[in-house]
Design an enzyme around this catalytic site. Structure first.
Site, PDB file in Angstrom:
ATOM      1  CG  HIS A   1      16.855  29.528  26.300  1.00 40.95           C
ATOM      2  ND1 HIS A   1      16.831  30.097  25.917  1.00 40.95           N
ATOM      3  CD2 HIS A   1      15.644  29.428  26.649  1.00 40.95           C
ATOM      4  CE1 HIS A   1      15.741  30.915  25.350  1.00 40.95           C
ATOM      5  NE2 HIS A   1      14.670  30.896  26.480  1.00 40.95           N
TER       6      HIS A   1
ATOM      7  CB  SER B   1      20.628  36.733  29.236  1.00 42.02           C
ATOM      8  OG  SER B   1      19.729  36.479  27.831  1.00 42.02           O
TER       9      SER B   1
ATOM     10  CE  LYS C   1      15.008  46.451  29.398  1.00 44.10           C
ATOM     11  NZ  LYS C   1      15.988  46.697  30.118  1.00 44.10           N
ATOM     12  CG  ASP C   2      12.635  40.938  24.292  1.00 49.54           C
ATOM     13  OD1 ASP C   2      13.717  42.148  25.018  1.00 49.54           O
ATOM     14  OD2 ASP C   2      12.946  40.259  24.406  1.00 49.54           O
TER      15      ASP C   2
ATOM     16  CD  GLU D   1      23.540  46.665   0.205  1.00 52.03           C
ATOM     17  OE1 GLU D   1      23.963  48.343  -0.723  1.00 52.03           O
ATOM     18  OE2 GLU D   1      22.701  46.739   0.626  1.00 52.03           O
TER      19      GLU D   1
HETATM   20  C1  HEM Z   1      20.770  36.134  13.331  1.00 51.82           C
HETATM   21  C2  HEM Z   1      20.657  36.533  13.835  1.00 51.82           C
HETATM   22  C3  HEM Z   1      21.363  36.398  15.341  1.00 51.82           C
HETATM   23  C4  HEM Z   1      20.183  36.666  15.726  1.00 51.82           C
HETATM   24  C5  HEM Z   1      18.381  36.749  15.952  1.00 51.82           C
HETATM   25  C6  HEM Z   1      20.842  36.499  17.353  1.00 51.82           C
HETATM   26  C7  HEM Z   1      19.390  36.203  17.904  1.00 51.82           C
HETATM   27  C8  HEM Z   1      19.811  35.910  19.894  1.00 51.82           C
HETATM   28  C9  HEM Z   1      18.420  36.500  20.916  1.00 51.82           C
HETATM   29  C10 HEM Z   1      16.751  36.484  20.782  1.00 51.82           C
HETATM   30  C11 HEM Z   1      18.988  36.641  22.049  1.00 51.82           C
HETATM   31  C12 HEM Z   1      19.288  36.574  23.928  1.00 51.82           C
HETATM   32  C13 HEM Z   1      18.586  37.763  24.166  1.00 51.82           C
HETATM   33  C14 HEM Z   1      20.037  39.294  23.758  1.00 51.82           C
HETATM   34  O1  HEM Z   1      21.107  38.528  24.727  1.00 51.82           O
HETATM   35  O2  HEM Z   1      20.106  39.748  23.572  1.00 51.82           O
HETATM   36  C15 HEM Z   1      20.969  36.353  21.641  1.00 51.82           C
HETATM   37  C16 HEM Z   1      21.719  35.888  22.635  1.00 51.82           C
HETATM   38  C17 HEM Z   1      23.153  36.533  22.347  1.00 51.82           C
HETATM   39  N1  HEM Z   1      23.686  36.387  20.853  1.00 51.82           N
HETATM   40 FE1  HEM Z   1      22.757  36.555  19.162  1.00 51.82          FE
HETATM   41  N2  HEM Z   1      21.392  36.576  17.683  1.00 51.82           N
HETATM   42  C18 HEM Z   1      21.641  36.780  15.858  1.00 51.82           C
HETATM   43  C19 HEM Z   1      23.429  36.845  16.261  1.00 51.82           C
HETATM   44  C20 HEM Z   1      24.538  36.354  16.802  1.00 51.82           C
HETATM   45  C21 HEM Z   1      25.489  37.430  16.815  1.00 51.82           C
HETATM   46  C22 HEM Z   1      26.130  36.988  15.003  1.00 51.82           C
HETATM   47  C23 HEM Z   1      26.659  37.338  17.611  1.00 51.82           C
HETATM   48  C24 HEM Z   1      28.390  37.352  17.714  1.00 51.82           C
HETATM   49  C25 HEM Z   1      28.852  36.674  16.971  1.00 51.82           C
HETATM   50  C26 HEM Z   1      25.587  36.722  18.361  1.00 51.82           C
HETATM   51  C27 HEM Z   1      26.108  36.124  19.537  1.00 51.82           C
HETATM   52  C28 HEM Z   1      24.593  36.782  20.870  1.00 51.82           C
HETATM   53  C29 HEM Z   1      25.691  36.003  22.497  1.00 51.82           C
HETATM   54  C30 HEM Z   1      27.163  36.079  22.613  1.00 51.82           C
HETATM   55  C31 HEM Z   1      24.020  36.316  23.031  1.00 51.82           C
HETATM   56  C32 HEM Z   1      24.124  35.778  25.027  1.00 51.82           C
HETATM   57  C33 HEM Z   1      24.286  37.276  24.989  1.00 51.82           C
HETATM   58  C34 HEM Z   1      23.840  37.432  26.840  1.00 51.82           C
HETATM   59  O3  HEM Z   1      23.416  36.550  27.293  1.00 51.82           O
HETATM   60  O4  HEM Z   1      24.375  38.334  27.257  1.00 51.82           O
HETATM   61  N3  HEM Z   1      24.728  36.420  17.982  1.00 51.82           N
HETATM   62  N4  HEM Z   1      20.725  36.357  20.067  1.00 51.82           N
END
Ligand code: HEM
Lengths: 259, 422
Positions: B216, B220, B244-245, B288
């Site tokens: 935030h 994004s 959309k979500d 798995e």
């Molecule tokens: C429990 C697992 C995870 C949850 C619940 C989660 C949740 C989220 C959410 C809600 C967003 C914003 C929506 C989106 O950009 O898709 C986000 C963004 C992001 N997440 Fe995760 N995430 C998880 C795991 C990860 C992992 C494993 C990585 C990478 C190593 C990661 C990297 C990122 C990045 C780089 C963003 C920003 C993306 C952008 O704005 O382009 N996330 N995450």
């Protein structure tokens, strides 16, 4: 984008598919290709053939139960596949369970009741091995889930014996030749053959029919929730498809303002 | 786009808001006051989908815990009791079981999305790094959870994976004894694994919270990779991305529950329906599916693997394999600095884009090899794929960033998006 998403989802599926077809631990080397049978419970609308279940219970009780337990099933569970409570009581009464202690502190045996688990043939694994030349007849409750391609495998196993081992194969003592068992040598003697049982409903008692019936029964013991699962699944799927369709419409409508 | 906090007319909302500004917090986090780039595509759905699955896992997990017995003599039967005698127990368990796979599908897609669009780059490095730790925590949680039903794969998987730690010099054996709570995988192991499996999802919640906090701050990234700046670049999160979500959630649920209702054991191993038996080893012990690429890297390290030679004087091949397996994940922490290109999105990086897809294919290949027995050509292919995994991240990514000539980048999102719409 949706198309792309779909491709990725499909490839994820493909990996999973690869995984599930290559890692077949319970099906190590030596078993022949397993032919597929048609089962009444296959497919999204599948249900267990009730008559086959009854015959299958009979096969279990008259044949398999002398060696194999069915620990996870209760007599009362038969009520879910159309047995009346009187039938269940009459079936259970033939078995004895140890109960107690009574008021004097003594253990006693009594006739089995619907609330009891299926009574197994042996008190413990050692006793089972002692009666089976050292081999252990495994519990059958989950057998169709505990083997890859379980139902087809068990059917193939039961019908896949050969009286003589092929030339060049030396059977170990007490072993039988089976096309589908991993390694081809199994300690279980051919458990079914033509006319091993007598069906009250006049169904053929060919070896294949008997195998078909017991496998149906074992598929039920392994997945007693199957019918409820599939019928609830249908309702949930219809609901979700409608809901998602509506959400998509709404999404289009809201986003239309942007362009 | 509304930037000033919203006013509430409802007196109850007003009363609460004055004392605890929870509604404006929601509004500025996922509501109309949170600006999001206008051009996010469907790959941006997977973060929220992962979050939804996390909530589903915790909810179903808590119900399972009410009926589960963590004791080697009862665990297997208590799970079967859930399947047979607990009302809708089969549904709860199958959701939890398949939810693990769905979680990893979503998160892996989420991560590849981040790689493709360069979301890990300045100023989102920490967001990405927290993501890597989320992945590690997820893996630990999934591994611990898989042990609980106490089937053959539970037991032998736990034995193989925990034994890995014995390769660590000096402290290895003590560490394994500590993990086991004894001298083999047994009742104390099951109990501590259960305790930790219940704990870790809440750690995950914490990590996800920090992840979103970081998200935030700079908001994004987007498919063009140019920072959204102008007011026309943004749209309010609500209603555009909430709907959309929600639509994405519908699609996920159809996919997810399709497995739950019609192929609940698709991702599972038949051996896990056989109760754990320390005296009988399954023919193939496989983890798995979501661990398979890492498992392949672990097993690639044999004494004659050339990546092992440089460290052969220092450690056993087994230890090298264990380290490489952890390095495969941890190296992602460095990705923001390994990537030398200033351009984020692969849309404008023709060379890197090709190599991105080769890398994806390499990861899939590693997964395939991980499922195969370690023999013959599978070993060689696994070693080449392992080498390429690190070669891509450590050599190709920095090099391409220097050598590649990116395509011209649009000035802003709105110029690119609105122009192309005309
Ligand atoms: C429990 C697992 C995870 C949850 C619940 C989660 C949740 C989220 C959410 C809600 C967003 C914003 C929506 C989106 O950009 O898709 C986000 C963004 C992001 N997440 Fe995760 N995430 C998880 C795991 C990860 C992992 C494993 C990585 C990478 C190593 C990661 C990297 C990122 C990045 C780089 C963003 C920003 C993306 C952008 O704005 O382009 N996330 N995450």
């Amino acid at each position: 984008m949706i198309k792309k998403t779909l491709t990725s989802v499909l490839s994820a599926l493909a990996i999973a598919g690869v995984v599930s077809t290559v890692s077949t631990p319970s099906q190590a080397a030596g078993g022949a290709e397993i032919p597929s049978q048609s089962w009444s419970w296959n497919g999204p609308f599948g249900t267990f053939d009730r008559a086959a279940l009854r015959r299958g219970l009979q096969v279990y009780a008259e044949v398999c139960s002398s060696c194999h337990s069915l620990d996870l099933v209760h007599y009362r569970d038969l009520g879910n596949i159309g047995f009346s409570i009187d039938e269940i009581k009459a079936f259970a009464i033939d078995y004895e369970v140890e109960d107690g202690p009574d008021d004097e502190g003594e253990m006693f045996t009594r006739e089995a009741k619907p609330a009891d688990r299926f009574v197994g043939p042996f008190a413990n694994e050692q006793a089972a091995r002692a009666s089976n030349g050292g081999a252990y007849p495994p519990d059958l409750s989950l057998m169709t889930k505990a083997r890859k391609n379980g139902a087809n495998y068990i059917y193939a196993l039961l019908t896949g014996y050969e009286e003589e081992a092929p030339d060049g194969v030396v059977l170990m003592d007490g072993m039988n030749y089976n096309h589908y068992f991993p390694g081809n040598q199994i300690a279980m003697a051919p458990p079914v053959d033509d006319d091993y049982v007598e069906y009250a409903d006049g169904t053929s008692t060919s070896k294949e029919q008997i195998a078909h019936d017991i496998v149906t029964f074992l598929a039920w013991t392994a997945e007693p929730e199957l019918e409820e699962r599939k019928s609830l699944g249908l309702k949930v799927m219809i609901f979700l498809v409608v809901l998602t369709g509506m959400l998509y419409g709404l999404k289009r409508k809201i986003w239309a303002k942007l362009h | 786009m509304s930037s000033s906090p919203i006013e509430f007319k409802n007196p109850v909302l007003k009363w609460v808001e004055y004392r605890l500004p929870v509604f404006s917090f929601i509004d500025s986090s996922v509501g109309g006051s949170y600006p999001a780039p206008r051009n996010l595509n469907y790959w941006w759905n997977f973060g929220s989908l992962a979050g939804i699955i996390l909530a589903v896992m915790v909810a179903t997990g808590i119900v399972l815990a009410m009926h589960y017995t963590a004791h080697v003599d009862y665990a297997f039967d208590s799970v079967e009791r859930i399947m047979r005698d607990v009302n809708y127990g089969w549904l709860i368990r199958y959701i939890h079981m398949n939810g693990g796979s769905m979680f990893f599908i979503c998160v892996y897609i989420h991560m590849f999305r981040g790689m493709y669009y360069g979301s890990y780059k300045e100023p989102r490095e920490l967001l990405w790094i927290i993501g890597v730790f989320i992945l590690l925590a997820m893996m630990a949680t999934a591994f611990l959870g898989y042990v609980l039903p106490w089937g053959q794969m539970s037991f032998w998987g736990a034995t193989v994976i925990t034994s890995m730690f014995s390769a660590i010099p000096y402290v290895g054996d003590a560490l394994v004894t500590l993990l086991w709570g004894g001298f083999s995988v047994d009742n104390p192991t099951l109990n501590r694994f259960y305790s930790l499996h219940y704990l870790l999802p809440f750690v995950l919640f914490g990590l996800v919270f920090v992840h979103l906090w970081a998200l935030h701050v700079h908001r994004s990234n987007n498919p063009l990779g140019v920072e959204a700046r102008e007011p026309e670049d943004f749209i309010p999160f609500h209603p555009y991305y909430t709907i959309k979500d929600l639509f994405g959630m519908g699609v996920l649920l159809i996919f997810f529950l399709g497995f739950v209702f019609y192929a609940p054991n698709f991702f599972g191993e038949p051996d896990n329906y056989i109760e754990a038996n320390p005296m009988v080893t399954p023919a193939h012990i496989v983890p798995e599916w979501y661990f398979l690429p890492f498992y392949a890297i672990l097993r690639a390290f044999t004494a004659d693997f050339f990546m092992y030679w440089p460290v052969a004087w220092l450690m056993s091949a087994k230890l090298a394999g264990v380290l490489a397996m952890f390095a495969a994940t941890l190296i992602l922490v460095l990705l923001p600095w390994l990537d030398t290109s200033k351009v984020r999105s692969n849309k404008f990086r023709p060379i890197n884009k090709q190599f991105f897809w080769i890398f994806v294919a390499d990861c899939l290949l590693l997964g395939y090899i991980g499922a195969k027995p370690a023999e013959g050509n599978f070993i060689i292919i696994g070693q080449i794929a392992t080498f390429y995994y690190f070669f891509h991240l450590v050599v190709l990514v920095p090099l391409i960033g220097i050598l590649e000539r990116p395509k011209p980048i649009p000035e802003s999102i709105s110029t690119a998006v609105i122009k192309s719409a005309e």
